[in-house]
Design an enzyme around this catalytic site. Sequence first.
Site, short mmCIF file in Angstrom:
data_model
loop_
_atom_site.label_atom_id
_atom_site.label_comp_id
_atom_site.label_asym_id
_atom_site.label_seq_id
_atom_site.Cartn_x
_atom_site.Cartn_y
_atom_site.Cartn_z
N ARG A 1 0.82 -1.22 0.00
CA ARG A 1 0.00 0.00 0.00
C ARG A 1 0.85 1.27 0.00
O ARG A 1 0.46 2.29 -0.58
CB ARG A 1 -0.93 -0.01 1.22
CG ARG A 1 -1.99 1.12 1.23
CD ARG A 1 -2.92 0.94 2.40
NE ARG A 1 -4.06 1.86 2.37
CZ ARG A 1 -4.30 2.80 3.29
NH1 ARG A 1 -3.46 2.93 4.31
NH2 ARG A 1 -5.35 3.59 3.20
N ALA B 1 -7.15 7.51 0.04
CA ALA B 1 -6.93 6.07 0.08
C ALA B 1 -7.88 5.50 1.12
O ALA B 1 -7.83 5.87 2.29
CB ALA B 1 -5.48 5.77 0.46
N SER B 2 -8.77 4.63 0.69
CA SER B 2 -9.82 4.14 1.58
C SER B 2 -9.24 3.39 2.77
O SER B 2 -8.14 2.82 2.70
CB SER B 2 -10.77 3.22 0.82
OG SER B 2 -11.41 3.90 -0.22
N GLN B 3 -9.97 3.40 3.86
CA GLN B 3 -9.56 2.69 5.07
C GLN B 3 -9.38 1.21 4.75
O GLN B 3 -10.27 0.58 4.15
CB GLN B 3 -10.61 2.89 6.14
CG GLN B 3 -10.20 2.43 7.52
CD GLN B 3 -11.07 3.04 8.60
OE1 GLN B 3 -11.26 4.25 8.63
NE2 GLN B 3 -11.61 2.20 9.48
#
Length: 645
Positions: A274, A306-308
């Site tokens: 990530r 950036a999504s959880q």
Amino acid sequence: MSPEDTNTRAWHIYGQRQLAHAYTPPVPARLGWTPWEGIGPGAEVLGEITGRRVLDIGSGAGHHAVHIAQAHGARVTGIELSPTQHERAVSAHAGVPDVEFVQADVTEYLAETEPFDAAYAIGSLAFIDPHRSLPALRDGLRPGAPLILSLLHTDLNGRGPSTEVAPREQMILLRDDPPLPTQMWVLTPQLWEDLLTEYGFRVEAIDLFPHPDENATVIQQLLRARRLPDRPARVSSIEAPCADRLRAQLIDHLVETRCVRTPRVEEAMRTVPRHLFLPNAPLVKAYGNAPVDTKFDGSGRSISCASQPDIVAMMLEQLDVQPGQKILELGAGTGFNAGVLGYLVGEKGHVTTIDVDQNIVAGARSGLAAAGIHNVDVILGDGTLGHAPNAPYDRIEATVGAHGVPHAWLDQLAPGGRLLTPLRLRGSVSRSIAFENQDGAWRSVGSQMNTFMPLRKGIADDPRVFVPLDPDHTVTLITNGDQKVDADALSDIFRQPRTEAWTDVTFRGPESAEYLELWLACAMPNGLSRMPATNEAIEKGLITAPYPSSTAVFEGGTLTYLTRRPYAKKAPDGATLYEFGVIGHGPDAEALASDVADQVRTWNQGFRALDVGVEIQPLDATPLAPKPGRFTFDNPLNRIVIEWQ
């Protein structure tokens, strides 16, 4: 005379006058980004600067530079074009450790010195042509260095910012001397962001700070940007073990909490790095279980992130991706989710991800390249139209919120395909719903509570309106297009008479009330809305124990919100229970609070134990017969049926 020559002359005269008055501003106890004490953040927005080289652009009398050095341990260079302003700084602060004052043009100085670790400008950068200053700052800052700019947004005359990169006349006002005309670049936050992006920066936040006097029109804007690397950041051999360790810890947590449930999703999330999709975020932040904001609108609100990770994992489990499938993702974001999808479909599969924002598309491509993922196409386009050239798709996943399902998404699914979309159903209540075609109807096969940032463009736009509920803007009501709101009637609502209604409906502490939220969203005439509040609002007693999710019901000039308190009795196993109540303010607070409480009890008595299904129907479909627990709502694209069954 050129605009910058005009400014040079003005600041020279200003410095002469201040020298004549023998005025030296005191070194502040706290760095302020606006002319008004106590408004906005302090020096913490510069990050960790102890021992770092920091550039103060347009340092004037030098008091800010001295504060940064003395209070935060930085090594500060104050750069000032005006000889008289430079003289003021040197005469007052010569010999202060770790502070040097340089009289020079900042662009010429940066071309000859070593790059700085951070830079800031308090009101000064707007006097320099941004097409000259920003390239010089990019070359004069180290990759990843923060650049913090305090700039004028709306001036003393009430004029808002310009949408063109052109200067306009502004006056420097002095109490006992005639005003000095200058030429300033007073630009919109979006234009500043575009310029910074063009010259190699990423804008991380934009804040607007009004004058504390409500009758004044002037507004300051604060831009927080970061110098981008010349190429996608790659982790060194020293950093790699740290990244691997942090990623392992994160995925271990997601497995323990059952967000990750299948071996294939676990393998994909353990493998795709990530941090390569967040080149400017610290590793600890890249591998925290929290969203990371990456783009902001002109008011400073995040519009891309950036999504959880636990949300990413939950949706991957909902999507049920198989090797060799073709996937369409709507909303590229950082590219990380597309990278995980690419891993899941394998070499024989393919992923198309699409986004309307050129900067986001470029960032996603860089992240995928850095991660070595080659079976993903990143397309610039309107995601509401899908991407017909690569259709049909076995799976379509929307990672943006919508109020309505564009027909293209359903048309581009292959037989047996699955659509997964965060769908705002009514008010603020949204769920991530997986749909499949069953006997000619698009019915849900599962849903989870989930909210995404709304679409920014296209036929399924879902704009929000943010309504401040108190003068200090510590409580905000978020409303949507399917709700009617009278912002003026709700301003300062908490000064209106207050009432309470308790329901005798209880939940265990960790138990989710998501289906109660959905029921209220369906049953109340104006739906249910989010009402975020600061800790200050709660500590001052403005609001009492607000339920942290979707909580508010409003009608005209009356507002209610859900609250909770420990219940008098324990659960049979001794667990603590919490009772839901309703607090109301406004002329009809008692009646509206009673209505909400009645609906809470209705759901609890007749529908709490049932499942909920969602169906997408055409707008011209034959209406279903009314029945308890069945709600039907039309949006501009579809008819949505929500049914407890």
